[in-house]
Design a protein around this motif. Sequence first.
Motif, PDB file in Angstrom:
ATOM      1  N   ILE A  78       0.835  -1.208   0.000  1.00  0.00           N
ATOM      2  CA  ILE A  78       0.000   0.000   0.000  1.00  0.00           C
ATOM      3  C   ILE A  78       0.865   1.252   0.000  1.00  0.00           C
ATOM      4  N   ILE A  79       1.898   1.257   0.825  1.00  0.00           N
ATOM      5  CA  ILE A  79       2.796   2.410   0.900  1.00  0.00           C
ATOM      6  C   ILE A  79       3.470   2.669  -0.439  1.00  0.00           C
ATOM      7  N   VAL A  80       3.964   1.619  -1.081  1.00  0.00           N
ATOM      8  CA  VAL A  80       4.647   1.782  -2.370  1.00  0.00           C
ATOM      9  C   VAL A  80       3.675   2.289  -3.431  1.00  0.00           C
ATOM     10  N   VAL A  81       2.497   1.724  -3.490  1.00  0.00           N
ATOM     11  CA  VAL A  81       1.521   2.139  -4.508  1.00  0.00           C
ATOM     12  C   VAL A  81       1.103   3.589  -4.299  1.00  0.00           C
ATOM     13  N   VAL A  82       0.780   3.957  -3.068  1.00  0.00           N
ATOM     14  CA  VAL A  82       0.327   5.327  -2.798  1.00  0.00           C
ATOM     15  C   VAL A  82       1.415   6.336  -3.125  1.00  0.00           C
ATOM     16  N   GLN A  87       3.901  10.400  -6.611  1.00  0.00           N
ATOM     17  CA  GLN A  87       5.067  10.874  -7.356  1.00  0.00           C
ATOM     18  C   GLN A  87       4.751  11.038  -8.843  1.00  0.00           C
ATOM     19  N   ALA A  88       4.007  10.077  -9.406  1.00  0.00           N
ATOM     20  CA  ALA A  88       3.647  10.171 -10.820  1.00  0.00           C
ATOM     21  C   ALA A  88       2.806  11.414 -11.083  1.00  0.00           C
ATOM     22  N   TRP A  89       1.899  11.714 -10.165  1.00  0.00           N
ATOM     23  CA  TRP A  89       1.083  12.924 -10.342  1.00  0.00           C
ATOM     24  C   TRP A  89       1.926  14.189 -10.186  1.00  0.00           C
ATOM     25  N   ALA A  98       6.642  20.669  -8.501  1.00  0.00           N
ATOM     26  CA  ALA A  98       7.078  19.278  -8.363  1.00  0.00           C
ATOM     27  C   ALA A  98       8.317  19.183  -7.468  1.00  0.00           C
ATOM     28  N   ALA A  99       9.286  20.088  -7.682  1.00  0.00           N
ATOM     29  CA  ALA A  99      10.503  20.062  -6.869  1.00  0.00           C
ATOM     30  C   ALA A  99      10.186  20.315  -5.399  1.00  0.00           C
ATOM     31  N   LEU A 100       9.306  21.272  -5.149  1.00  0.00           N
ATOM     32  CA  LEU A 100       8.928  21.591  -3.778  1.00  0.00           C
ATOM     33  C   LEU A 100       8.208  20.414  -3.125  1.00  0.00           C
TER      34      LEU A 100
END
Length: 320
Positions: A78-82, A87-89, A98-100
Motif C-alpha cells: 500500500i505504501i509503495v503504490v500510494v 510521485q507520478a502525479w 514538483a521540486a517543492l
Amino acid sequence: MPGDSAQAVLLACAPALAIAVDRLLGEPGLRWHPVVWMGRYLAWAGERLAPRVGAPQVRSDSQVFWAAALAWCAAAAIIVVVTWLFQAWVLTEPEWLAALALGLFLKPLLSWAMLHDEVLGVERALADSLPAGRAQLSRLVSRDTAALSPTQVRESAIESLAENLNDSVVAPLFWFALLGLPGAALFRFANTADAMWGYPGERGGRVWAYAGKWAARADDVLAWIPARITAALIWLVGGLRGGARLRSEAARTPSPNSGWPMAAMALALGVQLRKPDVYTLNAGARAPEASDPLRTCAIGSRVVLVGTLATCAAMLCALI
C-alpha cells in the motif's frame, strides 16, 4: 523515473531540499507525520500478531511468522503504490511545484536535525546529573538506561547517532536515488517495523521471536548496502585510512549492518564503544569523554552534507 533533463534536475534537487527543510523546520506534527502513521499501524497489527507472554498458544510458530509477514507485505504494498501514484502525479505538475512537493514529502522519511539535537541533549543533561542523562538517553535507545554509568551513557548516545545516521539519513537517500519516494517510504516502513517488531525474544509483554522475524530480515536486506556506504562516508570525512580494521571491528556486533557505522565512528573518534556482554568496538582505545558527542555530531553533519551532495550528483548523472 522519467528521463528528460528538466525532471531529472528537479528530482536531483529533492534530497538537498529535504535536508534543508529538516534543518530549518524540523519534524512535521505527529498528526501529519507518515512515520507516525506507520507506527500506529504496526502497533495495532503487532498486538494481534505477537502472542502474549505466558498465554496459551493458539497459533503455531509458523502461522505467527506468515501472518506477520503478510501484514508487513500488505502495508508495504500500500505504501509503495500510494507514494508511486503521488510521485507520478507530482511529476506532471510545473517544475517548481514538483521540486517543492518532492522535497517536502521526502523530508518526513529522513531525519537528521532531531537526531543531532537529541544526542547533544544527552550530554547537556549528563552535565546536570547522571539521572538526567539517563532519562534523555532513553528517548534515543530501547535498552534499559537505569543502571548505566556516565561513560555508558555517552557510548550509547554515540552508537545511536552512528546507527541512525544510516537508518534516518543515508538509507532513505539511497533508496530515493534508486526508486524515488516509493523506495524511501518502503525503507522507512521496514526500519520502523524492525524497531517495533524485530526482537528475538520478549518485549512489552509479547513474544516476537516469530512475529518479528520477517520485519528484522527485511530491514537487514534493505539496509545492507546503505550501512556500508554510511561507514565509508564516516571513514572518508574522519580522515581514516585502510579498510581492513573497519571490517574486522564491524564483524564484532551481532547485527549484519549496525556494526559498520558504529565501528567507523569508534575508529574516527579514537574511542572504545561497548555494549556489555555483547560487543566491544575499538578495544583498547580510551573511553568517550564529554567532548566526544559533539565531535560525533560534527562528523555526522559532514556525512549528511557529503551524502546529500553525492546523492544529488548520482541522480543527476543517472537521469539526464
